[in-house]
Design a protein around this motif. Structure first.
Motif, PDB file in Angstrom:
ATOM      1  N   UNK A  65       0.744  -1.013   0.156  1.00 41.78           N
ATOM      2  CA  UNK A  65      -0.042   0.094   0.183  1.00 41.78           C
ATOM      3  C   UNK A  65       0.928   1.247   0.055  1.00 41.78           C
ATOM      4  N   UNK A  66       2.018   1.368   0.071  1.00 37.25           N
ATOM      5  CA  UNK A  66       3.099   2.334   0.085  1.00 37.25           C
ATOM      6  C   UNK A  66       3.150   2.958  -1.183  1.00 37.25           C
ATOM      7  N   UNK A  67       3.003   4.354  -1.164  1.00 35.36           N
ATOM      8  CA  UNK A  67       3.018   5.010  -2.327  1.00 35.36           C
ATOM      9  C   UNK A  67       4.655   4.972  -3.017  1.00 35.36           C
ATOM     10  N   UNK A  68       4.653   4.696  -4.412  1.00 37.00           N
ATOM     11  CA  UNK A  68       5.935   4.559  -4.955  1.00 37.00           C
ATOM     12  C   UNK A  68       6.818   5.983  -5.192  1.00 37.00           C
ATOM     13  N   UNK A  69       8.072   5.889  -4.718  1.00 41.56           N
ATOM     14  CA  UNK A  69       8.820   7.138  -4.903  1.00 41.56           C
ATOM     15  C   UNK A  69       9.124   7.273  -6.429  1.00 41.56           C
ATOM     16  N   UNK A  70       8.457   8.321  -6.832  1.00 38.05           N
ATOM     17  CA  UNK A  70       8.474   8.733  -8.220  1.00 38.05           C
ATOM     18  C   UNK A  70       8.132   9.978  -8.668  1.00 38.05           C
ATOM     19  N   UNK A  71       8.407  10.530  -9.864  1.00 36.01           N
ATOM     20  CA  UNK A  71       7.922  11.630 -10.266  1.00 36.01           C
ATOM     21  C   UNK A  71       6.916  11.800 -11.475  1.00 36.01           C
ATOM     22  N   UNK A  72       6.787  10.412 -11.839  1.00 38.67           N
ATOM     23  CA  UNK A  72       5.880  10.158 -13.196  1.00 38.67           C
ATOM     24  C   UNK A  72       5.651   8.896 -13.215  1.00 38.67           C
ATOM     25  N   UNK A  73       4.256   8.622 -13.888  1.00 37.92           N
ATOM     26  CA  UNK A  73       3.865   7.128 -13.783  1.00 37.92           C
ATOM     27  C   UNK A  73       3.174   7.032 -15.229  1.00 37.92           C
ATOM     28  N   UNK A  83      -1.674   9.904 -11.233  1.00 39.55           N
ATOM     29  CA  UNK A  83      -2.025  11.142 -10.627  1.00 39.55           C
ATOM     30  C   UNK A  83      -0.487  11.826 -10.050  1.00 39.55           C
ATOM     31  N   UNK A  84      -0.922  13.107 -10.154  1.00 38.90           N
ATOM     32  CA  UNK A  84       0.355  14.036  -9.737  1.00 38.90           C
ATOM     33  C   UNK A  84      -0.138  15.220  -8.925  1.00 38.90           C
ATOM     34  N   UNK A  85       0.555  15.225  -7.831  1.00 36.19           N
ATOM     35  CA  UNK A  85       0.018  16.365  -6.908  1.00 36.19           C
ATOM     36  C   UNK A  85       1.050  17.672  -7.105  1.00 36.19           C
ATOM     37  N   UNK A  86       0.498  18.743  -7.166  1.00 40.38           N
ATOM     38  CA  UNK A  86       1.161  20.127  -7.373  1.00 40.38           C
ATOM     39  C   UNK A  86       0.514  21.089  -6.156  1.00 40.38           C
ATOM     40  N   UNK A  87       1.406  22.336  -6.233  1.00 51.86           N
ATOM     41  CA  UNK A  87       1.024  23.437  -5.496  1.00 51.86           C
ATOM     42  C   UNK A  87       1.774  24.657  -6.031  1.00 51.86           C
ATOM     43  N   UNK A  88       2.442  24.525  -7.056  1.00 53.91           N
ATOM     44  CA  UNK A  88       2.937  25.659  -7.615  1.00 53.91           C
ATOM     45  C   UNK A  88       3.722  24.782  -8.809  1.00 53.91           C
ATOM     46  N   UNK A  89       4.234  23.392  -8.791  1.00 55.59           N
ATOM     47  CA  UNK A  89       4.959  22.994  -9.874  1.00 55.59           C
ATOM     48  C   UNK A  89       3.978  22.687 -10.769  1.00 55.59           C
ATOM     49  N   UNK A  90       4.553  22.059 -11.838  1.00 52.61           N
ATOM     50  CA  UNK A  90       3.803  21.940 -13.156  1.00 52.61           C
ATOM     51  C   UNK A  90       3.556  20.471 -13.340  1.00 52.61           C
ATOM     52  N   UNK A  91       2.035  20.233 -13.381  1.00 53.81           N
ATOM     53  CA  UNK A  91       1.617  18.715 -13.754  1.00 53.81           C
ATOM     54  C   UNK A  91       1.594  18.720 -15.220  1.00 53.81           C
ATOM     55  N   UNK A  92       2.156  17.671 -15.871  1.00 52.68           N
ATOM     56  CA  UNK A  92       1.852  17.405 -17.112  1.00 52.68           C
ATOM     57  C   UNK A  92       1.321  15.998 -17.695  1.00 52.68           C
ATOM     58  N   UNK A 102      -1.394   6.452 -21.201  1.00 53.83           N
ATOM     59  CA  UNK A 102      -1.322   7.349 -20.705  1.00 53.83           C
ATOM     60  C   UNK A 102      -0.324   7.867 -19.642  1.00 53.83           C
ATOM     61  N   UNK A 103       0.157   8.767 -19.416  1.00 57.74           N
ATOM     62  CA  UNK A 103       1.002   9.054 -18.458  1.00 57.74           C
ATOM     63  C   UNK A 103       1.167  10.574 -17.700  1.00 57.74           C
ATOM     64  N   UNK A 104       1.648  10.527 -16.584  1.00 63.31           N
ATOM     65  CA  UNK A 104       1.719  11.962 -16.012  1.00 63.31           C
ATOM     66  C   UNK A 104       3.020  11.899 -15.382  1.00 63.31           C
ATOM     67  N   UNK A 105       3.346  13.309 -15.300  1.00 63.61           N
ATOM     68  CA  UNK A 105       4.516  13.875 -14.680  1.00 63.61           C
ATOM     69  C   UNK A 105       4.684  15.135 -13.839  1.00 63.61           C
ATOM     70  N   UNK A 116      12.664  14.997 -16.655  1.00 61.62           N
ATOM     71  CA  UNK A 116      11.634  14.056 -16.132  1.00 61.62           C
ATOM     72  C   UNK A 116      10.454  14.213 -17.311  1.00 61.62           C
ATOM     73  N   UNK A 117      10.359  15.001 -18.253  1.00 61.08           N
ATOM     74  CA  UNK A 117       9.267  15.186 -19.166  1.00 61.08           C
ATOM     75  C   UNK A 117       9.561  13.995 -20.218  1.00 61.08           C
ATOM     76  N   UNK A 118      11.163  14.272 -20.612  1.00 65.63           N
ATOM     77  CA  UNK A 118      11.532  13.447 -21.800  1.00 65.63           C
ATOM     78  C   UNK A 118      11.513  11.854 -21.201  1.00 65.63           C
TER      79      UNK A 118
END
Length: 236
Positions: A65-73, A83-92, A102-105, A116-118
């Motif tokens: 049940x642990x959230x994986x350590x990553x910045x894209x999926x 899902x990507x969480x943000x509060x000023x950073x850019x979700x793509x 599909x993917x999210x970064x 990370x986007x590449x």
């Protein structure tokens, strides 16, 4: 893409805070995430974001049940929401043709400059057998170019020399520049071969009624809530 509206949290976290590690009431966050999941067409998978470049495939092979350590999926499985969480950073968010994947970064300046986007686009292309030109990308709300004041370290991260003109960095004070985060992301995506790029026109700092903003809220409140962007393949 979520906004501040529709949740049960109070104060600086009002009302749909989806961040579980920002100091909000855990019961409120649980209810907020339940409401968010209900609104989606897929089961949301949250990440433990660290401003890196790792992209993981969903659903995860390991059963925990642990959230994986990553910045894209990314995923090719219907019903799984990246899902990507943000509060000023850019979700793509990325979509391959014909619903194949599909993917999210999560693209803060560190992850963006590190690639990370590449990395995300490459993983999705390899998984779905498409080219970068066939992908579609959507940029969500982030800190806008009138608000994102940065130092020389950020310029260095993008290979820009202070004093050299650059369309995404505008001098605003001695040793300070205003950076266009969404514009930098567009440049990176275009250089990788993407042709269809949309969004990136909303500023989290300037629209306090709709968006959480860490940079805006931290000086007064010590933290900020988190929003989330999600993408999924609909179940047949």
């Amino acid at each position: 893409m979520s906004t501040r509206a529709g949740g049960v949290s109070d104060g600086v976290f009002a009302s749909l805070n989806l961040g579980s590690a920002v100091g909000d009431d855990p019961l409120a966050v649980t209810e907020n995430r339940r409401r968010y999941a209900t609104a989606l067409g897929g089961t949301p998978v949250f990440l433990r974001q660290v401003h890196g470049v790792r992209a993981v495939r969903l659903p995860l092979a390991e059963l925990n049940d642990a959230a994986p350590e990553a910045d894209a999926c990314w995923t090719t499985t219907p019903g799984v929401a990246c899902v990507i969480q943000v509060a000023d950073c850019l979700p793509v968010l990325f979509a391959a043709p014909d619903g194949r994947g599909v993917a999210a970064a999560h693209a803060g300046w560190r992850g963006l400059s590190a690639g990370v986007l590449e990395a995300t686009a490459k993983a999705l292309c390899e998984a779905t057998g498409c080219t970068a030109a066939e992908l579609e990308a959507w940029l969500g709300p982030c800190i806008g170019p009138r608000q994102f004041e940065v130092g020389a370290d950020v310029l260095a991260g993008f290979g820009v020399t202070p004093g050299s003109p650059h369309p995404r960095f505008v001098p605003c004070a001695v040793g300070k520049w205003r950076a266009d985060l969404a514009g930098l992301a567009r440049d990176r995506l275009a250089a990788f071969g993407l042709e269809r790029i949309d969004g990136g026109i909303w500023c989290t700092v300037e629209d306090d009624l709709r968006f959480f903003s860490f940079r805006r809220d931290r000086p007064l409140h010590g933290n900020s809530g988190r929003m989330a962007a999600a993408i999924w393949i609909e179940r047949g």
